[in-house]
Scaffold this active site. Structure first.
Site, PDB file in Angstrom:
ATOM      1  N   CYS A   1       1.030  -1.205   0.001  1.00 55.89           N
ATOM      2  CA  CYS A   1       0.040  -0.132  -0.111  1.00 55.89           C
ATOM      3  C   CYS A   1       0.950   1.158   0.060  1.00 55.89           C
ATOM      4  O   CYS A   1       1.552   1.586   1.031  1.00 55.89           O
ATOM      5  CB  CYS A   1      -1.025   0.004   1.174  1.00 55.89           C
ATOM      6  SG  CYS A   1      -1.924   1.385   1.334  1.00 55.89           S
TER       7      CYS A   1
ATOM      8  N   CYS B   1      -0.622   4.196   2.164  1.00 59.33           N
ATOM      9  CA  CYS B   1      -0.794   4.136   3.652  1.00 59.33           C
ATOM     10  C   CYS B   1      -0.257   2.787   4.165  1.00 59.33           C
ATOM     11  O   CYS B   1       0.929   2.378   4.232  1.00 59.33           O
ATOM     12  CB  CYS B   1      -2.011   4.530   4.197  1.00 59.33           C
ATOM     13  SG  CYS B   1      -3.613   3.900   3.570  1.00 59.33           S
ATOM     14  N   SER B   2      -1.322   1.985   4.808  1.00 63.61           N
ATOM     15  CA  SER B   2      -1.072   0.594   5.359  1.00 63.61           C
ATOM     16  C   SER B   2      -2.086  -0.355   5.060  1.00 63.61           C
ATOM     17  O   SER B   2      -2.269  -1.107   5.871  1.00 63.61           O
ATOM     18  CB  SER B   2      -0.695   1.006   6.758  1.00 63.61           C
ATOM     19  OG  SER B   2      -1.584   1.281   7.151  1.00 63.61           O
ATOM     20  N   CYS B   3      -2.898  -0.105   4.097  1.00 65.34           N
ATOM     21  CA  CYS B   3      -4.055  -1.060   3.827  1.00 65.34           C
ATOM     22  C   CYS B   3      -3.490  -2.488   3.804  1.00 65.34           C
ATOM     23  O   CYS B   3      -2.141  -2.919   2.980  1.00 65.34           O
ATOM     24  CB  CYS B   3      -4.583  -0.701   2.478  1.00 65.34           C
ATOM     25  SG  CYS B   3      -5.114   0.620   2.352  1.00 65.34           S
TER      26      CYS B   3
END
Lengths: 212, 107, 94
Positions: free
Chosen positions: A117, A120-122
């Site tokens: 991602c 962000c941090s999906c």
């Protein structure tokens, strides 16, 4: 404002255990604690809801994803359903993904998949738990999208030069799980034994599962 | 303007594979965010939280840890929406800090 | 209704607004092929400001050839990157 009263639903001991509470709280830890207490005092959330949610977070781990992969390795129909409709098919194993849509991407002898991602941090938290630090960090997010082989090499993963690498950048409402190839030499293993071979990192796509 | 969070393709060094166990305070803000976003409350969307993080400024974004960013953002959105006030937060933070300091005194 | 179908060639708009945008910087101005239609979802650019995200946007997975995305892509020229992109960021390519 009334004196704060502890809800003893969570583990809150005085004096603290030195192992976990040996440093004074930092500014943002104080802010987070204050936010939580205010929301509870105002009745926006309850202490019990918070405790239960943290329990739910703790209950998710890569074992969930590993069970899905091992089932797909041993049940051709399950695998077919998994690739067509991820959410409904992991639900068969008791894994609910209420807020996002699961896309399972299959490694083959010519294609290798890896997940990132960049924004962000999906991450498929319901299948893998909380993401590792490196998955959320600048270096991985910056680089894996334009030099995947170099990054995989840092994880000790070498792929043949002619393997096609598919990077999946999770930018929106989909979440991705890599279905690795079943390692050679595991033909006699049971589904339960196969679960042990499936690591978090091979479901992100930075490593390959190995026969023990 | 390219967002501070929009990292794909930027130069960077090797991937640091060190990991840490999540502390209670990290899971707490994660849990708070999940509750505030649920169907019962709908007080924050994931995109509101991301916007809050993206608005921290590069120096802060690069310096803070992951859940510190979350804390700053979720708290900011709750202030914007009037779910909590700045005054309440300031007083409660002082109270939390005093309580924390007391742990290290007279032991 | 979805404007594009699987297999259609599309161009990602070159736009650089402020705000909360889920189209990565590196892919703006690049062209790829619709891999699948994901469905309709609330628009994150609206949801980010506490609005309800309507009108919903069709979301696509778009596949790009890595050696068209990056100048001097150094790895296998067959490599690809798949990205989820909302419909209002996509234009048709003849």
């Amino acid at each position: 404002m009334s004196q704060h009263t502890h809800d003893h639903g969570h583990d809150h001991r005085h004096p603290p255990q030195p192992d976990i509470d040996s440093e004074p709280m930092g500014y943002y830890q104080i802010m987070g604690a204050a936010l939580g207490e205010l929301l509870i005092e105002k009745g926006v959330i309850t202490a019990d809801e918070l405790r239960a949610t943290i329990e739910l977070i703790d209950s998710k781990s890569p074992e969930g994803g590993a069970k899905v992969v091992a089932r797909a390795w041993t049940d051709r129909e399950y695998k077919k359903r998994l690739l067509e409709n991820g959410n409904a098919t992991v639900d068969e194993l008791g894994i609910e993904m209420p807020d996002t849509h699961l896309v399972v991407v299959e490694n083959t002898d010519t294609v290798h998949n890896v997940i990132v991602c960049t924004l962000c941090s999906c991450y498929p938290r319901m299948l893998l738990g909380l993401p590792p630090d490196w998955y959320k960090a600048h270096a991985y997010r910056s680089r894996v999208v334009h030099e995947p082989r170099a990054v995989l090499g840092e994880f000790g993963t070498e792929l043949p030069d002619d393997t096609e690498i598919r990077v999946h950048d999770s930018t929106a409402d989909m979440r991705y799980l890599v279905l690795p190839r079943r390692p050679d030499g595991t033909e006699d293993m049971s589904e339960k034994e196969l679960v042990e071979l499936v690591t978090r990192d091979c479901m992100i796509g930075v490593t390959l599962p190995k026969a023990l | 303007m390219r967002g501070i969070h929009d990292l794909g393709g930027l130069p960077a060094g090797p991937v640091d594979q060190a990991e840490h166990e999540h502390g209670y305070w990290e899971k707490r803000i994660d849990g708070i965010r999940l509750l505030l976003a649920d169907k019962k409350r709908r007080l924050i969307t994931v995109d509101e939280m991301r916007r809050g993080i993206e608005s921290l400024g590069k120096d802060v974004y690069d310096k803070l840890s992951y859940y510190e960013c979350w804390t700053a953002s979720v708290t900011g959105v709750m202030l914007e929406k009037g779910v909590i006030t700045t005054d309440e937060l300031g007083r409660k933070m002082a109270e939390v800090e005093e309580r924390d300091k007391a742990r290290f005194e007279g032991g | 209704m979805a404007r594009f179908a699987s297999g259609d060639k599309v161009l990602v708009r070159k736009a650089y607004p402020p705000g909360h945008v889920r189209t990565p910087w590196y892919i703006r101005g690049k062209s790829g092929v619709i891999e699948r239609i994901c469905g309709e979802f609330g628009n994150p650019e609206e949801l980010a400001y506490g609005r309800d995200g309507t009108p919903k946007q069709t979301l696509y997975r778009v596949r790009f050839a890595q050696n068209e995305v990056w100048d001097g892509y150094a790895e296998n020229p067959k490599d690809t990157v798949d990205i989820e992109i909302y419909e209002h960021w996509l234009e048709p390519v003849a």
